[in-house]
Design a protein around this motif. Structure first.
Motif, PDB file in Angstrom:
ATOM      1  N   ILE A 165       0.905  -1.724  -0.234  1.00 59.76           N
ATOM      2  CA  ILE A 165       0.204   0.067   0.101  1.00 59.76           C
ATOM      3  C   ILE A 165       0.660   1.520  -0.156  1.00 59.76           C
ATOM      4  O   ILE A 165       0.489   2.143  -0.647  1.00 59.76           O
ATOM      5  CB  ILE A 165      -1.032   0.555   1.170  1.00 59.76           C
ATOM      6  N   ARG A 166       1.938   1.409   1.359  1.00 62.76           N
ATOM      7  CA  ARG A 166       2.971   2.129   1.032  1.00 62.76           C
ATOM      8  C   ARG A 166       3.688   2.270  -0.040  1.00 62.76           C
ATOM      9  O   ARG A 166       3.681   4.076  -0.940  1.00 62.76           O
ATOM     10  CB  ARG A 166       3.710   2.465   2.066  1.00 62.76           C
ATOM     11  N   ALA A 167       3.549   1.467  -0.750  1.00 70.90           N
ATOM     12  CA  ALA A 167       4.805   1.498  -2.519  1.00 70.90           C
ATOM     13  C   ALA A 167       3.623   2.119  -2.979  1.00 70.90           C
ATOM     14  O   ALA A 167       3.878   2.938  -4.239  1.00 70.90           O
ATOM     15  CB  ALA A 167       5.066   0.368  -2.820  1.00 70.90           C
ATOM     16  N   ALA A 168       2.253   1.253  -3.054  1.00 75.34           N
ATOM     17  CA  ALA A 168       1.411   2.176  -4.524  1.00 75.34           C
ATOM     18  C   ALA A 168       0.765   3.487  -3.909  1.00 75.34           C
ATOM     19  O   ALA A 168       0.651   4.283  -5.443  1.00 75.34           O
ATOM     20  CB  ALA A 168       0.314   1.691  -4.087  1.00 75.34           C
ATOM     21  N   GLN A 169       0.763   3.856  -2.534  1.00 71.11           N
ATOM     22  CA  GLN A 169       0.475   5.090  -2.755  1.00 71.11           C
ATOM     23  C   GLN A 169       1.367   6.302  -3.144  1.00 71.11           C
ATOM     24  O   GLN A 169       1.597   7.385  -3.210  1.00 71.11           O
ATOM     25  CB  GLN A 169       0.444   5.285  -0.638  1.00 71.11           C
ATOM     26  N   ALA A 170       2.924   6.132  -2.812  1.00 71.01           N
ATOM     27  CA  ALA A 170       4.203   6.246  -2.908  1.00 71.01           C
ATOM     28  C   ALA A 170       4.457   6.430  -4.724  1.00 71.01           C
ATOM     29  O   ALA A 170       5.021   7.926  -5.240  1.00 71.01           O
ATOM     30  CB  ALA A 170       5.398   6.030  -2.728  1.00 71.01           C
ATOM     31  N   LEU A 210       1.906  12.536 -21.246  1.00 68.71           N
ATOM     32  CA  LEU A 210       0.808  12.734 -20.259  1.00 68.71           C
ATOM     33  C   LEU A 210      -0.529  11.294 -20.183  1.00 68.71           C
ATOM     34  O   LEU A 210       0.013  10.949 -19.152  1.00 68.71           O
ATOM     35  CB  LEU A 210       0.285  13.092 -21.347  1.00 68.71           C
ATOM     36  N   ALA A 211      -0.178  11.240 -21.688  1.00 64.97           N
ATOM     37  CA  ALA A 211      -1.460  10.142 -21.738  1.00 64.97           C
ATOM     38  C   ALA A 211      -0.552   8.888 -20.724  1.00 64.97           C
ATOM     39  O   ALA A 211      -2.208   8.172 -20.369  1.00 64.97           O
ATOM     40  CB  ALA A 211      -1.447   9.656 -22.914  1.00 64.97           C
ATOM     41  N   SER A 212       0.870   8.550 -21.239  1.00 59.43           N
ATOM     42  CA  SER A 212       1.353   7.803 -20.376  1.00 59.43           C
ATOM     43  C   SER A 212       1.250   7.434 -18.626  1.00 59.43           C
ATOM     44  O   SER A 212       1.132   6.408 -17.462  1.00 59.43           O
ATOM     45  CB  SER A 212       2.386   7.001 -20.785  1.00 59.43           C
ATOM     46  N   VAL A 213       1.619   8.489 -18.497  1.00 59.62           N
ATOM     47  CA  VAL A 213       1.418   8.888 -16.705  1.00 59.62           C
ATOM     48  C   VAL A 213      -0.136   9.170 -16.130  1.00 59.62           C
ATOM     49  O   VAL A 213      -0.385   8.551 -15.393  1.00 59.62           O
ATOM     50  CB  VAL A 213       1.879  10.021 -16.894  1.00 59.62           C
ATOM     51  N   GLN A 214      -1.228   9.318 -17.438  1.00 59.89           N
ATOM     52  CA  GLN A 214      -2.525   8.780 -16.338  1.00 59.89           C
ATOM     53  C   GLN A 214      -3.004   7.811 -16.185  1.00 59.89           C
ATOM     54  O   GLN A 214      -4.063   7.452 -15.468  1.00 59.89           O
ATOM     55  CB  GLN A 214      -3.438   9.645 -17.546  1.00 59.89           C
ATOM     56  N   SER A 215      -2.595   7.202 -17.826  1.00 59.32           N
ATOM     57  CA  SER A 215      -3.452   5.866 -17.259  1.00 59.32           C
ATOM     58  C   SER A 215      -2.552   4.953 -16.504  1.00 59.32           C
ATOM     59  O   SER A 215      -3.141   3.873 -16.090  1.00 59.32           O
ATOM     60  CB  SER A 215      -3.041   4.744 -18.821  1.00 59.32           C
ATOM     61  N   ALA A 216      -1.354   4.858 -16.474  1.00 57.58           N
ATOM     62  CA  ALA A 216      -0.645   4.216 -15.575  1.00 57.58           C
ATOM     63  C   ALA A 216      -1.724   4.448 -14.061  1.00 57.58           C
ATOM     64  O   ALA A 216      -1.593   4.206 -13.041  1.00 57.58           O
ATOM     65  CB  ALA A 216       1.033   4.476 -15.437  1.00 57.58           C
ATOM     66  N   ALA A 217      -1.727   5.969 -13.712  1.00 55.38           N
ATOM     67  CA  ALA A 217      -1.796   6.900 -12.007  1.00 55.38           C
ATOM     68  C   ALA A 217      -3.228   6.320 -12.367  1.00 55.38           C
ATOM     69  O   ALA A 217      -3.880   5.644 -10.759  1.00 55.38           O
ATOM     70  CB  ALA A 217      -2.501   8.164 -12.612  1.00 55.38           C
ATOM     71  N   ALA A 218      -3.621   5.598 -12.991  1.00 58.11           N
ATOM     72  CA  ALA A 218      -5.447   4.692 -12.665  1.00 58.11           C
ATOM     73  C   ALA A 218      -5.461   3.819 -12.443  1.00 58.11           C
ATOM     74  O   ALA A 218      -6.000   3.019 -12.024  1.00 58.11           O
ATOM     75  CB  ALA A 218      -6.024   5.243 -14.113  1.00 58.11           C
ATOM     76  N   SER A 219      -4.054   2.969 -13.207  1.00 60.48           N
ATOM     77  CA  SER A 219      -4.072   1.478 -12.918  1.00 60.48           C
ATOM     78  C   SER A 219      -3.697   1.737 -11.390  1.00 60.48           C
ATOM     79  O   SER A 219      -4.092   0.883 -10.266  1.00 60.48           O
ATOM     80  CB  SER A 219      -2.875   0.892 -13.742  1.00 60.48           C
ATOM     81  N   ILE A 220      -2.721   2.424 -10.911  1.00 55.51           N
ATOM     82  CA  ILE A 220      -2.136   2.000  -9.629  1.00 55.51           C
ATOM     83  C   ILE A 220      -3.207   2.635  -8.259  1.00 55.51           C
ATOM     84  O   ILE A 220      -3.299   2.234  -7.349  1.00 55.51           O
ATOM     85  CB  ILE A 220      -0.614   2.734  -9.584  1.00 55.51           C
ATOM     86  N   ALA A 221      -3.890   3.309  -8.972  1.00 55.18           N
ATOM     87  CA  ALA A 221      -4.807   3.868  -7.745  1.00 55.18           C
ATOM     88  C   ALA A 221      -5.745   2.992  -8.095  1.00 55.18           C
ATOM     89  O   ALA A 221      -6.432   2.390  -6.603  1.00 55.18           O
ATOM     90  CB  ALA A 221      -5.638   5.001  -8.773  1.00 55.18           C
ATOM     91  N   GLN A 222      -6.788   2.322  -8.987  1.00 58.90           N
ATOM     92  CA  GLN A 222      -7.223   1.315  -8.945  1.00 58.90           C
ATOM     93  C   GLN A 222      -6.980   0.118  -7.564  1.00 58.90           C
ATOM     94  O   GLN A 222      -7.099  -0.702  -6.817  1.00 58.90           O
ATOM     95  CB  GLN A 222      -7.532   0.581 -10.026  1.00 58.90           C
TER      96      GLN A 222
END
Length: 448
Positions: A165-170, A210-222
């Motif tokens: 969780i902490r790794a995902a948050q970071a 930007l698109a790559s970062v947004q996609s990764a952010a959505a996946s990591i948030a889930q």
């Protein structure tokens, strides 16, 4: 004789009724027992101290809360009572049986109805009792060690979730920063394209990053939410209950400590001890089955009054002669069970030592990779800071700056991932080797 017979029958009936248990209803719960906050959990440690849940929780705190509150552990601990019940009953003789009869006088020279009575006690427990009690004691120890191993696994799982969780948050925080930065760069690049200072092809780089970062952010948030929900369930909390976590810290295992733990693994790890006690239980049951060749054996007495008012009483016994059956099937089954448990213990011992012995090498490789990733991330951050200054001064194009900023973010997130993998490997080694397992019945935790 009449008085003796009646008194004996009366005392037997009185004792039987006095020792009977009563029924008390225990209805099932009608609603879940999940808690809505950390403060509502059981926070009292075995030493009487209470965990502080107001501050971010360390790995040890999370593990302790999981062991104290996990619903599956509460159900597992109830198995101890079953083992105690088996031990209570082991080796005790069965209840004696009594019989009685009444025969009405219909004709003949007799003057009154006939009465008969008797009692019988099975003595088989005197023969198999020691073996039965040894089996029950080993069975209770097996249950307790199994519960302890389950507690140990729950503690390790809680710590693993906290690390992830902490790794995902970071990682998510890094992606959000990059998203903000790249969003500004992309907007500036689009303005430059509109002013015909840049071509459309040059603007693709910033948009793609930007698109790559947004996609990764959505996946990591889930992923982070799934891990958080799993931790809530492990702690007995309602879904989406916040659990503040401190930055996890793990002490690298010392090579000498690893070797010493490997050498003493069979005498410390609860799952191996549970299998050992299971083998002892099977061995005792085999002895009991061999002794049972001569059962049942019973003694008792019978007597009564005939129709001429003659009273009589005398002993009786029965003994099985082991000529044909000799309890062969039970002996064969008990012997096979013991053999299977012996093979199972050997396999578990081999797997435990093999898995634990392989991890130190993996940890060494991960330490090297993590250190290299941190150095690369530091270099990329320094380059990105220089690029930011050049970009602000108009000395670097937006696409070039986007590339360098994206690279710095990727290097940082790679370092976060490798560090989490290293911590998980260290946690796995501590769990497999039983670092912190209780010596006095008090559970510590793998991270301690």
């Amino acid at each position: 004789m009449r008085r003796v017979f009646l008194a004996l029958t009366s005392s037997l009936l009185t004792g039987m009724l006095a020792g009977c248990a009563g029924y008390h209803p225990a209805p099932l719960p009608e609603a879940p027992d999940l808690r809505g906050s950390l403060a509502a959990l059981n926070r009292t440690l075995p030493d009487g101290k209470a965990l502080n849940v107001a501050a971010p929780l360390s790995l040890q705190d999370v593990a302790a809360l999981a062991v104290l509150n996990n619903p599956d552990l509460a159900a597992a601990r109830a198995q101890h009572q079953l083992g105690e019940a088996d031990l209570l009953a082991a080796g005790r003789p069965p209840d004696p049986s009594i019989s009685g009869g009444f025969a009405a006088l219909l004709s003949g020279p007799g003057a009154m109805p006939a009465l008969t009575g008797g009692f019988t006690q099975d003595l088989g427990a005197l023969i198999t009792g020691p073996a039965d009690r040894a089996a029950a004691r080993a069975g209770l120890k097996q249950i307790d060690e199994g519960i302890l191993w389950q507690e140990w696994q729950v503690a390790a799982k809680a710590e693993q979730l906290a690390i992830n969780i902490r790794a995902a948050q970071a990682t998510l925080a890094s992606l959000r920063r990059d998203e903000t930065l790249l969003g500004g760069v992309s907007e500036s690049v689009q303005q430059q394209i509109a002013a015909h200072n840049l071509t459309s092809n040059e603007g693709v780089t910033a948009l793609s990053a930007l698109a790559s970062v947004q996609s990764a952010a959505a996946s990591i948030a889930q992923t982070a939410q799934q891990e958080a929900d799993a931790l809530d369930a492990l702690l007995g909390l309602r879904p989406h209950t916040p659990v503040p976590l401190a930055t996890p810290h793990l002490a690298p295992p010392a090579p000498k400590a690893v070797q010493a733990a490997l050498a003493s693994l069979p005498t410390r790890r609860p799952d191996l001890l549970a299998l050992r006690f299971g083998y002892e239980q099977a061995d005792a049951k085999l002895r009991a089955a061999i002794l049972a060749q001569f059962l049942p054996i019973s003694i008792g007495g019978s007597g009564g009054r005939d129709t001429s008012d003659v009273w009589s009483f005398g002993p009786q016994f029965s003994l099985t002669l082991p000529l044909f059956n000799r309890n062969r099937r039970a002996i064969k089954a008990a012997d096979a069970t013991r053999g299977a448990l012996r093979a199972q213990y050997q396999a578990a011992l081999d797997n435990a030592e093999g898995a634990a012995a392989a991890l130190p090498r993996q940890i060494t490789l991960l330490q090297s990779a993590s250190q290299a990733a941190q150095e690369q991330a530091a270099q990329a951050r320094a380059m990105a800071r220089g690029a930011a200054r050049a970009y602000g001064a108009g000395q670097l194009s937006g696409p070039a700056y986007a590339n360098l900023a994206a690279l710095a973010g990727e290097r940082q997130r790679n370092a976060i991932t490798l560090h989490a993998q290293l911590q998980n490997a260290e946690l796995s080694l501590a769990t497999l080797l039983g670092f912190g397992l209780p010596q006095d019945g008090v559970l510590e935790h793998p991270a301690s």
